[in-house]
Design a protein around this motif. Structure first.
Motif, PDB file in Angstrom:
ATOM      1  N   ALA A   3       0.510  -1.642   0.126  1.00  0.00           N
ATOM      2  CA  ALA A   3      -0.086  -0.465   0.226  1.00  0.00           C
ATOM      3  C   ALA A   3       1.525   1.303  -0.082  1.00  0.00           C
ATOM      4  N   LYS A   5       0.479   4.893  -0.125  1.00  0.00           N
ATOM      5  CA  LYS A   5       0.704   5.763  -0.134  1.00  0.00           C
ATOM      6  C   LYS A   5       0.587   5.725   2.018  1.00  0.00           C
ATOM      7  N   ASP A  25      -0.758  -1.504  -4.441  1.00  0.00           N
ATOM      8  CA  ASP A  25      -1.872  -0.949  -4.000  1.00  0.00           C
ATOM      9  C   ASP A  25      -1.816   0.892  -3.769  1.00  0.00           C
ATOM     10  N   HIS A 136     -10.570  -3.494   5.185  1.00  0.00           N
ATOM     11  CA  HIS A 136      -9.426  -3.068   5.610  1.00  0.00           C
ATOM     12  C   HIS A 136      -9.908  -2.598   6.912  1.00  0.00           C
ATOM     13  N   SER A 139      -5.371  -0.555  10.711  1.00  0.00           N
ATOM     14  CA  SER A 139      -3.966   0.131  10.928  1.00  0.00           C
ATOM     15  C   SER A 139      -4.094  -0.473  11.994  1.00  0.00           C
ATOM     16  N   GLY A 172      -5.290  -4.401   4.308  1.00  0.00           N
ATOM     17  CA  GLY A 172      -3.408  -3.609   5.639  1.00  0.00           C
ATOM     18  C   GLY A 172      -4.081  -4.023   6.611  1.00  0.00           C
ATOM     19  N   GLY A 173      -3.374  -3.689   7.331  1.00  0.00           N
ATOM     20  CA  GLY A 173      -4.033  -3.773   9.553  1.00  0.00           C
ATOM     21  C   GLY A 173      -2.424  -4.012   9.893  1.00  0.00           C
ATOM     22  N   GLU A 211      -3.119  -6.015   1.185  1.00  0.00           N
ATOM     23  CA  GLU A 211      -2.320  -4.948   1.329  1.00  0.00           C
ATOM     24  C   GLU A 211      -1.656  -4.715   2.318  1.00  0.00           C
ATOM     25  N   GLY A 213       0.980  -2.292   4.459  1.00  0.00           N
ATOM     26  CA  GLY A 213       1.528  -1.033   4.217  1.00  0.00           C
ATOM     27  C   GLY A 213       2.537  -0.131   5.456  1.00  0.00           C
ATOM     28  N   ARG A 214       1.828  -0.430   6.339  1.00  0.00           N
ATOM     29  CA  ARG A 214       2.567   0.079   7.528  1.00  0.00           C
ATOM     30  C   ARG A 214       3.997  -1.173   7.747  1.00  0.00           C
ATOM     31  N   TYR A 309       3.842   6.774   6.814  1.00  0.00           N
ATOM     32  CA  TYR A 309       3.381   7.207   8.057  1.00  0.00           C
ATOM     33  C   TYR A 309       3.933   8.297   8.136  1.00  0.00           C
TER      34      TYR A 309
HETATM   35  C1  LIG Z   1      -3.817   2.633   3.584  1.00  0.00           C
HETATM   36  C2  LIG Z   1      -4.458   1.362   3.333  1.00  0.00           C
HETATM   37  C3  LIG Z   1      -4.029   0.563   3.729  1.00  0.00           C
HETATM   38  C4  LIG Z   1      -2.680   0.438   4.357  1.00  0.00           C
HETATM   39  O1  LIG Z   1      -2.706   0.257   5.350  1.00  0.00           O
HETATM   40  P1  LIG Z   1      -1.742  -0.113   6.624  1.00  0.00           P
HETATM   41  O2  LIG Z   1      -2.136  -0.893   8.349  1.00  0.00           O
HETATM   42  O3  LIG Z   1      -0.979   0.574   6.294  1.00  0.00           O
HETATM   43  O4  LIG Z   1      -0.970  -2.108   6.329  1.00  0.00           O
HETATM   44  C5  LIG Z   1      -4.421  -0.528   2.763  1.00  0.00           C
HETATM   45  N1  LIG Z   1      -5.695  -0.878   2.080  1.00  0.00           N
HETATM   46  C6  LIG Z   1      -6.265   0.329   1.744  1.00  0.00           C
HETATM   47  C7  LIG Z   1      -7.478   0.178   1.516  1.00  0.00           C
HETATM   48  C8  LIG Z   1      -5.499   1.702   2.954  1.00  0.00           C
HETATM   49  O5  LIG Z   1      -6.312   2.330   2.306  1.00  0.00           O
END
Ligand SMILES: *Cc1c(COP(=O)(O)O)cnc(C)c1O
Length: 353
Positions: A3, A5, A25, A136, A139, A172-173, A211, A213-214, A309
């Motif tokens: 992810a 972002k 993503d 989701h 996070s 994510g999460g 997906e 991210g963190r 982040y």
């Molecule tokens: C922010 C986001 C993620 C990533 O989330 P994390 O908690 O950082 O893993 C994945 N998918 C979507 C749609 C998001 O908005």
């Protein structure tokens, strides 16, 4: 998928690509352009459920994006219009699920609730080449139960709509490690998800996606700051709420800190709060952040685990927000990947300009 972002640094994108991550993503057309410019062979999936028609059209026709998420009939109509009725789309309907196990909620803004998903799943099935379900759980989830509950929501939605589902995307999460936030091992999350996936009423060839991210970026970066002034137990530093410490200021997130002084201070640690560089009272990070009691103006210290982040949130407010980037071959200050446990590895920096 990664992810983007959480941290869009092209250097990080290349590290992830070199380690086998081929799908990204993306949530905006700017992120799609960035990924395609950095990694021309990467596959982008546009997973923001509310997109502009221009963004969908450019993603599909210019950048070969075939996967989109949505959470309304309105968005479905938009995707059909913007892609000229394309028949090669993977469309993922986003379900609204609880964020109760997450430190940061993503539970209110997006997703169809129970009772609304049937119509959307049936209509999406008619348009999509492949139909997915995504969600989701928020996070930094601290328990795999978050995914068990969300998978139950997915099961109920599939049964109610009686559609064939080709993709389950658990979003994510996935957690990283922060002071006072030690999550269970990631393997426990994966086992839980696999078990739930195996028992869903989906086609036998269905794919399981995620997906994160963190959890893929948190360990990637630290920020080194300088103390400009000390007032009792408060340190005025040159980064803050409008910079990489947005979460530290706005939701009280804690990060590991380490004084960088030679020779090392032998003073005992005490708890500090930080003021950022702008003229705004909001620019305050309560912490507490433990640093040696003799920390003074002119000292530098490292704030770790800011890869997710952190640098992505930096603004130029008040003229601050610039900094030098250096590549350091160094272990992160905390890790969910080293050994089987979360190791506290504070080695000396090896910095390359
Ligand atoms: C922010 C986001 C993620 C990533 O989330 P994390 O908690 O950082 O893993 C994945 N998918 C979507 C749609 C998001 O908005």
């Amino acid at each position: 998928m990664y992810a983007v972002k959480a941290n869009p640094s092209p250097d990080l994108l290349k590290v992830l690509w070199d380690n086998g991550i081929t799908h990204y993503d993306t949530a905006s057309i700017a992120e799609v352009r960035l990924v395609k410019a950095t990694l021309p062979e990467a596959t982008c999936c546009f997973m923001h459920p509310v997109k502009s028609e221009e963004a969908i059209a450019e993603a599909y026709f210019v950048h070969d994006v075939k996967t989109f998420s949505l959470d309304s009939m309105e968005e479905l109509a938009k995707i059909v219009r913007a892609t000229d009725g394309a028949t090669d789309l993977t469309l993922c309907a986003r379900l609204r699920v609880s964020s109760e196990y997450a430190k940061l909620s993503l539970g209110s803004k997006f997703g169809v609730g129970p009772g609304e998903s049937k119509e959307l799943l049936i209509a999406t099935r008619q348009v999509a080449d492949a139909l997915g379900i995504c969600f989701h759980v928020g996070s930094q989830t601290m328990s795999p139960d978050a995914y068990t509950n969300a998978m139950e929501r997915a099961r109920a939605a599939i049964v109610e709509a009686a559609v064939t589902v080709d993709v389950i995307d658990v979003g994510g999460g996935f957690p990283s490690a922060y002071p006072g936030m030690t999550p269970p091992p990631l393997e426990r999350f994966f086992e839980t998800i696999h078990r739930a996936f195996e028992s869903l009423p989906i086609s036998y060839s269905a794919e399981l996606w995620a997906e994160p991210g963190r959890s893929l970026s948190a360990e990637y970066a630290s920020v080194v700051v300088r103390v400009e002034r000390r007032r009792g137990t408060e340190l005025y530093i040159n980064d803050g709420a409008y910079g990489t410490l947005f979460d530290a200021a706005h939701i009280g997130w804690k990060y590991p800190v380490q004084l960088l002084r030679e020779p090392d201070s032998d003073a005992r640690d005490m708890d500090f709060a930080f003021w950022g560089p702008t003229c705004d009272d909001l620019d305050y990070m309560q912490g507490p952040f433990p640093l040696p009691a003799d920390t003074v103006a002119g000292d530098y210290f490292e704030i770790g685990m800011l890869g997710a982040y952190g640098s992505a949130m930096r603004t130029a407010f008040n003229g601050f927000g610039t900094g030098d980037t250096v590549v350091a071959s160094d272990e992160p200050m905390l890790s969910v990947y080293l050994d089987d446990e979360i190791a506290d590895v504070r080695t000396n920096n090896v910095v390359k300009l």
